[in-house]
Structure formats: structure tokens, C-alpha cells
Design a protein around this motif. Structure first.
Motif, short mmCIF file in Angstrom:
data_model
loop_
_atom_site.label_atom_id
_atom_site.label_comp_id
_atom_site.label_asym_id
_atom_site.label_seq_id
_atom_site.Cartn_x
_atom_site.Cartn_y
_atom_site.Cartn_z
N LEU A 278 0.82 -1.21 0.00
CA LEU A 278 0.00 0.00 0.00
C LEU A 278 0.86 1.26 0.00
O LEU A 278 0.46 2.30 -0.54
N ASP A 279 2.07 1.19 0.57
CA ASP A 279 3.02 2.30 0.41
C ASP A 279 3.35 2.51 -1.07
O ASP A 279 3.45 3.64 -1.54
N ASP A 305 -8.11 6.92 0.68
CA ASP A 305 -7.92 8.22 0.04
C ASP A 305 -6.41 8.43 -0.13
O ASP A 305 -5.74 8.99 0.74
N PHE A 306 -5.88 7.98 -1.26
CA PHE A 306 -4.43 8.01 -1.46
C PHE A 306 -3.83 9.41 -1.43
O PHE A 306 -2.75 9.60 -0.83
N PRO A 307 -4.46 10.43 -2.03
CA PRO A 307 -3.88 11.78 -1.94
C PRO A 307 -3.72 12.26 -0.50
O PRO A 307 -2.71 12.87 -0.14
N GLU A 319 -2.18 2.84 10.41
CA GLU A 319 -3.53 2.59 10.92
C GLU A 319 -4.53 2.40 9.78
O GLU A 319 -5.36 1.49 9.83
N LYS A 320 -4.44 3.24 8.76
CA LYS A 320 -5.36 3.13 7.63
C LYS A 320 -5.10 1.84 6.84
O LYS A 320 -6.04 1.14 6.42
N SER A 325 -8.73 -5.38 4.56
CA SER A 325 -8.63 -6.83 4.68
C SER A 325 -7.50 -7.36 3.79
O SER A 325 -7.40 -7.00 2.61
N TYR A 326 -6.64 -8.19 4.37
CA TYR A 326 -5.52 -8.76 3.62
C TYR A 326 -6.01 -9.56 2.41
O TYR A 326 -5.36 -9.58 1.36
#
Length: 731
Positions: A278-279, A305-307, A319-320, A325-326
Motif C-alpha cells: 500500500l506504500d 484516500d491516497f492523496p 492505521e489506515k 482486509s488482507y
């Protein structure tokens, strides 16, 4: 490292001068990593040193030239930023663009990390053969380069006490060059400090633990501490004692790591993969606003919300991320590079920095291996009771006639009895199936299905000296009956254009001659001949390298029977890594595997990837193993990252599965763009990268861009060979 990067050009003592450049222009050289990048110009240039502060990104060296154009003989991604540092253009193969007059910063995905700064209007053209930039006249072009080579900046000391180990593990993240999501780029993750055992804890002042407001609570035992080490490194987290295993942030967020129906190590692996992945998606809001395939696949499913996330703190991002869910993202993850299976011995704390540098999943031997012991005599082949098809083949090999690489060249009867009847015990370690590309074993015993990682090998890598010359390859063939493999010198090692190889060929050596060669410095040692536990067979006896105190060999292939013990000896004497055999191998199979390994190494594949691909060439393949640091490579890949295509014939077209293999320079978090017609998406590297449908003509054009291994109908081909084209028409 600043002292290990240079320009082949007239820049004086700091940046090296190479008068043998056979073209107009300048060559950038990373002496440690043996990476080169040619920058060709239309006129002769005289580079001058400039300050590194003129570049937007960190660089190790800066130089300037005056030219009306530059050309780099590679197809690559090009990122253009304006005077404000905002990316305004991104070009890949087939793109051409004219840009108005401005102050530009341009980044290239070249064999070394390369930037230029220039004020001009310009035309940029990326073709299948080169990347060219033409200016509006003679312009000052500033060139910045950063070495990809990383080594520990310092060394920490700990006792075997778990609390002491927690303190040093908490400082592994000190080497991260940023705590933003951009740390998912490999060039922004530095190598963690080394760890040694001592009488007390010592953490040098230069090692500063990042402040991320993230803690990992875990139990005070070596298994728990080793397992959470990769998380501590990547999160910049503090590891503290706890009654359970969980992640805690200053804002009060907690995430349990001990869950029912899943082991602690497996859960830790899931958390690391999820947050890293996700990074990689979040960072597309930053320096590189690219179209990332994986983000496109998951964006509507994860409700992030990536921005906004891009500007959050590491603890807020964590945290986000962990609220997703994996199971949602698992199908889209790149294949992880490495799982390390480890005996939870306190002394293995020394291996932890090298494992977390690869973001390895660390698992306990208690749950992932099966041990098999056998008492054998020196006259017996080292083979177990058959448990697989390969073992069954080895059991029956005594009933056939043929040449074994451990048999005497004077007698091809492989049932020959050799040696005395001294008994000794051998312990084999069977590694369980795993979903990562590589498996490593840290502990006693001989691994089957994994590399044998040794702390000496990783430390030897940092003793590597800079080299201004060619890549040195030494081939020794001590048996004329193996001449078929000997043709690798002309057909493989000397076949790669734009790379400087120095190949030495030796045959029929005495023990003294072979020992002298092993003392000389060489980048790669390829041995073809006979070996057993007593040593290398020479014309006047046997040379036992386990008795040598030092060797100049960096990496090696011992293509002989049962060469494992001698390979261990080479690593202990100073080598970084090598490939050896666990058991006797037939000459015909060894020849095919040896040639395939050599060819893959020549294309830039790391040792362990080269071996895994080559194993399909013979049933003998399962008898080979990597010793030491399996991530070592010999050359730079022509295409930027080592890749393989699996081709399945369809009605009127081909399904092409594109695989990439992580390297030291293009590690987890790197991106690649397959130069397939109409493809504009980037993919995260490692494992199965993408799938494309291509007509024969388009496929042949794609593969003609460079030599590449291909698998079709489970057969290994090479893209530049006519045999593949012929079989493509008949399948």
C-alpha cells in the motif's frame, strides 16, 4: 559510497578518467557494483566536476559537459520535471516529445541512478535501441549520479539477553533515508547497521533511531524478536517487551499479531507485505505520478484516500493500511523475494541485518523444516532413501553406465568403489513449500530446496574492492572429457556486447597451480571437473580448499559432483557466494545446467535466480544449491531488470506471462514497464509481473529487444536463437 562512483572522463582524481572510451561522450561508472552507463554526444566533451547540490535528488557525484545532444544506448523510462520540481512528462519506448525552453531536471532509469539538469528547449525520443535528447544548441548539461551500492554505516553490539536484542533491533530503521511511503523504493532504504555479540550493548552515536511513534510489543524470546525484526526495520519501530504480540501507535491504535489459526511469523509476513504494497500505491501521489497497474487493480476495493494518505505520518498511514482486509489485496501482491528459515540460536542475531535488508520473512525452523540424518561411508554416494522422483533417480543411478563428475576421468564406471569405509553422519534439512521466490536456510545441516546462507558471505561482500577494469572471469576445466561445457568462453562469457569481460581459461592444472589461481582476485570462478569431499581433482592429486585461509574469488560455480563441502570452504576463505552440488551429477546434465547458469549470469540474473531457472534443464537440477549470499550478480541486465517470458500458444496468438527477478539494485519496490505495444502501465517487480496477448510478429519484435530466457512447453529457450522462432511456428 562517495569514493566508489566516477565518470570516465577528464574530471581529475575524484572522478576517474578513462582514455579508452571508444566514442564521443562520457561513461558513468559505479566501480563497486560494476555498473556502467554510456552517455554519447555528437562532439568530444571534457567533463568538469560540479556540486551535488544542483540536483533535486541526492547524488554522490556531479559533473558537467557541453553538448548539443546526449544519447544513452538503452530503452528506458524518462521522467521530466520543471524548475519547480513537478513532474511534467513521463516517456517510455516509442514516445517522442518537444519541450519549450525552461530549466529542466531529467531522471533516467539507467544501469546507474542518473539525473541531468539543463536549461534549454529540447526533443526527447525513446526508441527500442536508445534514448536521445537534442537541445537547441550547445548547452551546459549537468550530470548527477548516485551509487546503488549500500553497506552498513556502523556496527551495534548486543548480548544474548532478549531485552538487549530488542534495543538493537529497534535501531535497524536508522538506515532508512526517509520515513515517507517513498521508503518502499529500494534506493531510499539503506542497509541496516551490523550486529555483533559482546559483553554489553553498544549503539554508536551515529545510529539514530527514527521517531515514528510506532512500537511493536512482543515476548522476550529469540523467536519472537527475530520474527518482528523486518517490521521494526521497515516501520522504524521500537521493539519492547509485552505479554502478547501487537503493533501500537502513539495515537492509541493497536493491531494484534497473534491470531488464532495463523502462526506469528505468517501474520507478521502478511502485515509487512500489506503495508509495503500500500506504500507503493500511495507513493504514486508523490515524485512519480505514474499509472501503476497494482493501484489500478485495488483502488476501488480498498476505500483509501491516497492523496490524503500521502501526506499522513507513518503511524497514521499504518492505521489506515491495517484496516484493509488482507484477502482483498493478496491476489495483487508482487511475489515476495525471500523467506529465511532459521534455527533460533542467539548467535544468529548477526544474520538479522542482512535478512531485513532484503525485507525477508523470518520463520522458525521448528515449523518449516524436516530433518533427515544418515550415516554414510566415504565410499558411498551421499544419497538418501528415495522420497521424491529426483531421489529415486539418484538411487537408481548406480545401475546405469555413464560419466559422473565425481568419478575418476580414468574410469567411467560409476559403480567404482572409492576411499575407505570411515563412517560419518549427514543431516539434510528439507524446507517446506513457500510462496516466495527464494528460500534460505540459516543453521546447521545441508538444505534441500533452499540456499545455505552464511554470515561470512554477507560480510565478505562488504570487503569487495573497487575495480576500474573489466569483469574478471576465470574458467578452469580440469577434465578434457568435459569439453562441451568449455565452449562457454566464446559462446557465452565473450558474447555480451557493451560489457567489458576479461576471461582467463585454464586446463589440466596441478594442485599448486589451482591454489595460486584461487588466491588471485576474480569476479567469477567457473570450475568444470571432478570434486569430492577431499578436494578438487588435479593432475598431481587433490586440492582441499577447506584448508585455505583466503581466496580472491568473489562468486563461483563448482560444476562437479558433491562439491558442497569445498564450496563452504571457499566462502569461509572469503568468497561471497557460489553454486555447488549436494550429490553426484551426470556429466550430460551438468553440462546443460552449467551452460544455462553461465548464460543467465551473463544476462544479469542473481545467482539464486539463475540456478532456479536452470534446474529445469535436467533432472540433476535438484542436486544443486546456492552457498552464501544468493543475491550476488555478475553483470547489469540489458533490460534494467532480469526477466523471463512464459509463452502459451493460443489460437492465432500467444499468451505471454512476464516474470521479473529482484536484484540488489532493482529490489522489492522497483517498478518496470514491459515494452509491449500499447502498454503504458508500470508494474511492481518480483515474480509474475504481467500477462499479455501478442501476435507472433509482435512477440518476435518484443523479444528481439534483447537476449532473454523463454519457457515454452516447459522447455527453456533464448529469445535471440533461431530454434525458438522455428519452434514458435510449429507449436
Amino acid at each position: 559510497m562517495n569514493s566508489d562512483i566516477g565518470f570516465a572522463g577528464n574530471i581529475g582524481k575524484i572522478l576517474s578518467f578513462n582514455e579508452d572510451v571508444p566514442y564521443k561522450g562520457v561513461e558513468v561508472i559505479d566501480h563497486i557494483e560494476r555498473r556502467r552507463c554510456q552517455i554519447k554526444t555528437s562532439t568530444t566533451v571534457s567533463p568538469k566536476e560540479v556540486s551535488t547540490k544542483v540536483f533535486d535528488f541526492p547524488v554522490d557525484r556531479g559533473g558537467s559537459i557541453i553538448s548539443d545532444s546526449i544519447s544513452i544506448p538503452h530503452t528506458m523510462a524518462v521522467y521530466v520535471r520543471n524548475h519547480a520540481g513537478i513532474m511534467i512528462e513521463e516517456l517510455t519506448k516509442g514516445d517522442e516529445i518537444d519541450l519549450p525552453f525552461d530549466d529542466y531536471s531529467i531522471e533516467f532509469s539507467a544501469p546507474v541512478k542518473l539525473y541531468i539538469a539543463v536549461e534549454s528547449d529540447m526533443c526527447i525520443n525513446v526508441t527500442s535501441e536508445k534514448t536521445k535528447i537534442e537541445f537547441d544548441g550547445l548547452r551546459t548539461v549537468q550530470i548527477g549520479v548516485r551509487s546503488h551500492h549500500e553497506r552498513p554505516a556502523a556496527k551495534m553490539t548486543t548480548t544474548t539477553d532478549p531485552k538487549s536484542m530488542m534495543r538493537v533491533i529497534s535501531h535497524l530503521g536508522s538506515s532508512l533515508k526517509t520515513m515517507t511511503c517513498e521508503r518502499s523504493y529500494p534506493t531510499l532504504r539503506g542497509h541496516p547497521p551490523e550486529i555483533e555479540l559482546g559483553d554489553k550493548v553498544h549503539i554508536p552515536d551515529v545510529i539514530e533511531k527514527p521517531e515514528t511513534n510506532i512500537k511493536i510489543e512482543t515476548c522476550e524470546n529469540h523467536r519472537s524478536i527475530y520474527s518482528v525484526a523486518p517490521l521494526a526495520y521497515y516501520f522504524g519501530a521500537e521493539v519492547v517487551p509485552g505479554d502478547s504480540h501487537r503493533i501500537v501507535t502513539k495515537d492509541g491504535f493497536t493491531h494484534r499479531l497473534d491470531r488464532p489459526n495463523i502462526s506469528l511469523e505468517k501474520k507478521i509476513g502478511q502485515v509487512l507485505k500489506q503495508c509495503f504494497f500500500l506504500d507503493c500505491s500511495t507513493r504514486t501521489e508523490g515524485y512519480y505520478k505514474i499509472k501503476l497497474h497494482e493501484r489500478e487493480q485495488i483502488e476501488e476495493k480498498v476505500n483509501l484516500d491516497f492523496p490524503t494518505l500521502y501526506n499522513n505520518s507513518p503511524s497514521e498511514q499504518l492505521e489506515k493500511y491495517l484496516q484493509v482486509s488482507y484477502e482483498i489485496i493478496e491476489p495483487h501482491l508482487p511475489q515476495w523475494k525471500l523467506t529465511a528459515h532459521m534455527e533460533m540460536d542467539p548467535t544468529h542475531i548477526k544474520m538479522i541485518p542482512f535478512l531485513v535488508n532484503d525485507l525477508a520473512i523470518i520463520r522458525s525452523a521448528e515449523e518449516t523444516v524436516t530433518r533427515r540424518s544418515k550415516s554414510v561411508s566415504s565410499s558411498q554416494d551421499e544419497r538418501e532413501k528415495p522420497t521424491t522422483d529426483t531421489d529415486l533417480f539418484n538411487e537408481n543411478i548406480d545401475q546405469s553406465k555413464g560419466t559422473l563428475r565425481g568419478a575418476s576421468s580414468k574410469d567411467d564406471d560409476i559403480t567404482q568403489t572409492r576411499g575407505s569405509e570411515m563412517k560419518r553422519s549427514i543431516e539434510y534439512i528439507d524446507i517446506c513449500e513457500n510462496d516466495t521466490l527464494e528460500q534460505a536456510w540459516i543453521g546447521n545441516g545441508i538444505p534441500v530446496g533452499a540456499s545455505k546462507a552464511m554470515v561470512e558471505a554477507f560480510k565478505n561482500r562488504f570487503k569487495r574492492s573497487p575495480t576500474d577494469g573489466d569483469i574478471d572471469i576465470t574458467v578452469v576445466m580440469n577434465d578434457e572429457g568435459m569439453i562441451e561445457e568449455g565452449d562457454i568462453i566464446d559462446n557465452i562469457y565473450d558474447s555480451r556486447e557493451k560489457l567489458s569481460f576479461s576471461v582467463e581459461d585454464h586446463q589440466k592444472l596441478t594442485t599448486d597451480e589451482l591454489q595460486n589461481i584461487l588466491h588471485e582476485e576474480t569476479d567469477f570462478f567457473h570450475y568444470i571437473g571432478h570434486i569430492d569431499d577431499n578436494g578438487f581433482e588435479c593432475t598431481d592429486g587433490q586440492l582441499d580448499v577447506t584448508k585455505m585461509n583466503e581466496t580472491g574469488v568473489d562468486a563461483f560455480l563448482l560444476n562437479a559432483c558433491s562439491s558442497y563441502k569445498q564450496a563452504i570452504g571457499l566462502v569461509k576463505a572469503g568468497a561471497t557466494a557460489g553454486i555447488a552440488t549436494l550429490r553426484p551429477v551426470l556429466n550430460s546434465g551438468a553440462e546443460r545446467i552449467g551452460k544455462a547458469i553461465a548464460r543467465l549470469l551473463n544476462l544479469g540474473f542473481p545467482l539464486i535466480a539463475a540456478l532456479e531457472i536452470s534446474k529445469s534443464e535436467s533432472i540433476m537440477g535438484e542436486n544443486y544449491v546456492v552457498i552464501g549470499d544468493g543475491g550476488v550478480d555478475l553483470t547489469q541486465p540489458k533490460s534494467g531488470i532480469p526477466s523471463l517470458c512464459e509463452i502459451s500458444k493460443r489460437s492465432g496468438s500467444n499468451k505471454v506471462s512476464y516474470w521479473t527477478y529482484a536484484t540488489r539494485r532493482k529490489d522489492l519496490g522497483s517498478i518496470t514497464i514491459p515494452y509491449v505495444e500499447n502498454n503504458k502501465e508500470y508494474f511492481l517487480t518480483s515474480g509474475h509481473t504481467g500477462e499479455f496477448i501478442m501476435e507472433d510478429r509482435d512477440l518476435i519484435e518484443f523479444l528481439s529487444m534483447g537476449d532473454m530466457p523463454i519457457k515454452m512447453e516447459s522447455i527453456l529457450y533464448w529469445s535471440n536463437e533461431n530454434e525458438f522462432i522455428k519452434d514458435l511456428d510449429t507449436v
